[in-house]
Design a protein around this motif. Structure first.
Motif, short mmCIF file in Angstrom:
data_model
loop_
_atom_site.label_atom_id
_atom_site.label_comp_id
_atom_site.label_asym_id
_atom_site.label_seq_id
_atom_site.Cartn_x
_atom_site.Cartn_y
_atom_site.Cartn_z
N ARG A 67 37.87 33.73 42.39
CA ARG A 67 37.45 33.92 44.12
C ARG A 67 38.82 33.31 44.58
O ARG A 67 39.36 33.89 45.29
CB ARG A 67 36.27 33.94 44.19
N LEU A 68 39.29 31.81 44.17
CA LEU A 68 40.01 31.13 44.84
C LEU A 68 41.34 31.97 45.00
O LEU A 68 41.89 31.80 45.44
CB LEU A 68 40.13 29.78 44.24
N GLY A 71 41.77 35.23 46.16
CA GLY A 71 41.64 34.32 47.92
C GLY A 71 43.40 34.36 48.30
O GLY A 71 44.04 34.45 49.18
N ARG A 72 44.30 33.65 47.45
CA ARG A 72 45.78 33.02 47.37
C ARG A 72 46.46 34.38 47.28
O ARG A 72 47.65 34.02 46.80
CB ARG A 72 45.53 32.06 46.25
N LYS A 136 39.92 42.09 41.55
CA LYS A 136 39.92 41.72 42.53
C LYS A 136 38.63 42.83 42.91
O LYS A 136 37.37 42.98 43.90
CB LYS A 136 41.14 42.69 44.05
#
Length: 191
Positions: A67-68, A71-72, A136
């Motif tokens: 997720r990190l 997110g980046r 994703k």
């Protein structure tokens, strides 16, 4: 001539006995599986399912990391995919362990164990599918039949007299196994 016939019939009897004994040795009657005692059944169950918790802990950790990454703006999901492979392998192993050929579950647990086994096989397939998802899609994936899995496991634990909390059951089991291992006498190194 009469003496020769007697010897020949004796040989036929000996050959027939040898063949019968040989067939019996090759085709033993299948024995009924031993019915597990309640305490032994609980141990077999926990030995099978507790490693799945560890695999899921790893997968949850890798999902948080993924997720990190997403997110980046990243998309590297290799570690997450490997952790889902671990879940699939642990599920397959546990399903196999829950179907012992030489032992049978206590009557009150049979249906519940079969249901848990079915959920494990479904989890194996689902984990392999999720491992192939793009990053994703993986981070938003909702695990199918989560409620069914939890209900099946809770019913199995109850039928085996295990604690309702799966983490507590596994923790207690691990501590009990460690105590047994630590209590075993060790061979004196001076021998």
């Amino acid at each position: 001539m009469g003496n020769l016939l007697r010897r020949g019939s004796g040989a036929v009897v000996i050959v027939a006995i040898a063949l019968t004994a040989g067939c019996a040795a090759q085709d033993p009657k299948p024995q009924k599986p031993e019915v597990l005692t309640a305490s032994r059944a609980g141990g077999v169950y926990l030995d099978a399912v507790c490693p799945i918790n560890e695999a899921w802990d790893s997968a949850d950790y890798e999902l948080d990391r993924l997720r990190l990454v997403v997110g980046r703006g990243g998309s590297n999901s290799k570690a997450f995919a490997a952790s889902m492979q671990g879940v699939a392998e642990a599920s397959a192993t546990a399903a196999k362990q829950l179907a012992p050929k030489d032992q049978a579950w206590p009557e009150e647990a049979k249906a519940h164990i079969a249901e848990v086994r079915d959920t494990l096989l479904a989890d194996q397939k689902q984990a392999l599918k999720v491992a192939k998802l793009p990053a994703k899609d993986a981070v938003v994936y909702t695990w199918q039949d989560r409620e069914d899995i939890g209900v099946a496991a809770a019913e199995a634990r109850a039928s085996l007299g295990l604690p309702a909390d799966p983490e507590l059951a596994c923790t207690q089991w691990a501590e009990q196994q460690k105590s047994k291992k630590d209590a075993k006498p060790t061979k004196d190194s001076s021998d």
